[in-house]
Design a protein around this motif. Sequence first.
Motif, PDB file in Angstrom:
ATOM      1  N   ILE A  17       0.839  -1.199   0.000  1.00 34.06           N
ATOM      2  CA  ILE A  17       0.000   0.000   0.000  1.00 34.06           C
ATOM      3  C   ILE A  17       0.872   1.247   0.000  1.00 34.06           C
ATOM      4  O   ILE A  17       0.607   2.212  -0.734  1.00 34.06           O
ATOM      5  CB  ILE A  17      -0.946  -0.009   1.223  1.00 34.06           C
ATOM      6  N   LEU A  18       1.936   1.237   0.792  1.00 33.04           N
ATOM      7  CA  LEU A  18       2.830   2.391   0.852  1.00 33.04           C
ATOM      8  C   LEU A  18       3.521   2.623  -0.481  1.00 33.04           C
ATOM      9  O   LEU A  18       3.677   3.771  -0.920  1.00 33.04           O
ATOM     10  CB  LEU A  18       3.866   2.195   1.959  1.00 33.04           C
ATOM     11  N   ASP A  19       3.934   1.556  -1.133  1.00 34.20           N
ATOM     12  CA  ASP A  19       4.595   1.684  -2.437  1.00 34.20           C
ATOM     13  C   ASP A  19       3.659   2.306  -3.465  1.00 34.20           C
ATOM     14  O   ASP A  19       4.048   3.208  -4.221  1.00 34.20           O
ATOM     15  CB  ASP A  19       5.068   0.310  -2.929  1.00 34.20           C
ATOM     16  N   VAL A  20       2.421   1.817  -3.497  1.00 32.56           N
ATOM     17  CA  VAL A  20       1.442   2.356  -4.435  1.00 32.56           C
ATOM     18  C   VAL A  20       1.108   3.800  -4.074  1.00 32.56           C
ATOM     19  O   VAL A  20       0.994   4.662  -4.954  1.00 32.56           O
ATOM     20  CB  VAL A  20       0.159   1.492  -4.447  1.00 32.56           C
ATOM     21  N   ALA A  21       0.958   4.066  -2.788  1.00 30.46           N
ATOM     22  CA  ALA A  21       0.629   5.417  -2.344  1.00 30.46           C
ATOM     23  C   ALA A  21       1.697   6.410  -2.778  1.00 30.46           C
ATOM     24  O   ALA A  21       1.384   7.504  -3.268  1.00 30.46           O
ATOM     25  CB  ALA A  21       0.462   5.444  -0.823  1.00 30.46           C
ATOM     26  N   PHE A  22       2.958   6.025  -2.624  1.00 33.11           N
ATOM     27  CA  PHE A  22       4.038   6.926  -3.027  1.00 33.11           C
ATOM     28  C   PHE A  22       3.975   7.195  -4.526  1.00 33.11           C
ATOM     29  O   PHE A  22       4.149   8.344  -4.966  1.00 33.11           O
ATOM     30  CB  PHE A  22       5.397   6.334  -2.666  1.00 33.11           C
ATOM     31  N   THR A  23       3.704   6.175  -5.310  1.00 33.84           N
ATOM     32  CA  THR A  23       3.612   6.342  -6.761  1.00 33.84           C
ATOM     33  C   THR A  23       2.483   7.297  -7.133  1.00 33.84           C
ATOM     34  O   THR A  23       2.651   8.184  -7.984  1.00 33.84           O
ATOM     35  CB  THR A  23       3.374   4.981  -7.438  1.00 33.84           C
ATOM     36  N   VAL A  24       1.342   7.144  -6.488  1.00 37.55           N
ATOM     37  CA  VAL A  24       0.192   8.005  -6.792  1.00 37.55           C
ATOM     38  C   VAL A  24       0.439   9.429  -6.317  1.00 37.55           C
ATOM     39  O   VAL A  24       0.160  10.397  -7.042  1.00 37.55           O
ATOM     40  CB  VAL A  24      -1.101   7.437  -6.159  1.00 37.55           C
ATOM     41  N   PHE A  25       0.967   9.585  -5.122  1.00 40.87           N
ATOM     42  CA  PHE A  25       1.278  10.931  -4.618  1.00 40.87           C
ATOM     43  C   PHE A  25       2.290  11.626  -5.530  1.00 40.87           C
ATOM     44  O   PHE A  25       2.180  12.824  -5.802  1.00 40.87           O
ATOM     45  CB  PHE A  25       1.831  10.862  -3.197  1.00 40.87           C
TER      46      PHE A  25
END
Length: 209
Positions: A17-25
């Motif tokens: 989730i953190l990896d995806v969140a960083f990509t989206v942010f």
Amino acid sequence: MTGATTARGRIDKRQAILDVAFTVFARRGYDKTCVQEIADEAGVAKPTVYNHLTDKQTLFQHAVLAAADAVAAETLAIAERLRDPGEELRTTLTEVATELLAACASERARALRALTYAQLAAFPELTEEVLDRTSRRIAEAMADRLARLALSGKLRVSDPALAAEQFLALLTGPLEARSRLGTRAVPATECCGIADAAVDTFLSAFGAR
């Protein structure tokens, strides 16, 4: 055993989730990002995101710090090569400089800098934490390696911390200029040129005679 597997699975899901969140942010910026979009790209339900990270602000902070730790781990592994540089210090130092530049010029590192500085006013403490985990950690590691090289007679360094700061400045200064403050990728050939020039200047000042 089942409990350990469950805990491992929870940690893995949180990291995903953190990896995806960083990509989206990084792609949309903090203000334009919504938690539902992150959940959709992570392939989980929105409540699952909140179960792991309580709100958007917490999610952003943890995503940025996870990216900072990943960048730091990469650069620290590169600096570790100076623990035993072999007989050809210039060659090893140039290789380390080139690899450090590649790590700093990577998409993740550039996104980390952009996100951190874009939210400096809203998250000033986060900016300090990112600096502690990245640039300051690599500076400390480089200072340790340069001190060891000085003790072995390979360098003439009286202040390892200052020497490390200057070496890194010889790399990051030109990199920031050529990347237009991180807004464009720097070709590998340019990184090699920056590394060669930095090592030449550094060894002219601190090389053993």
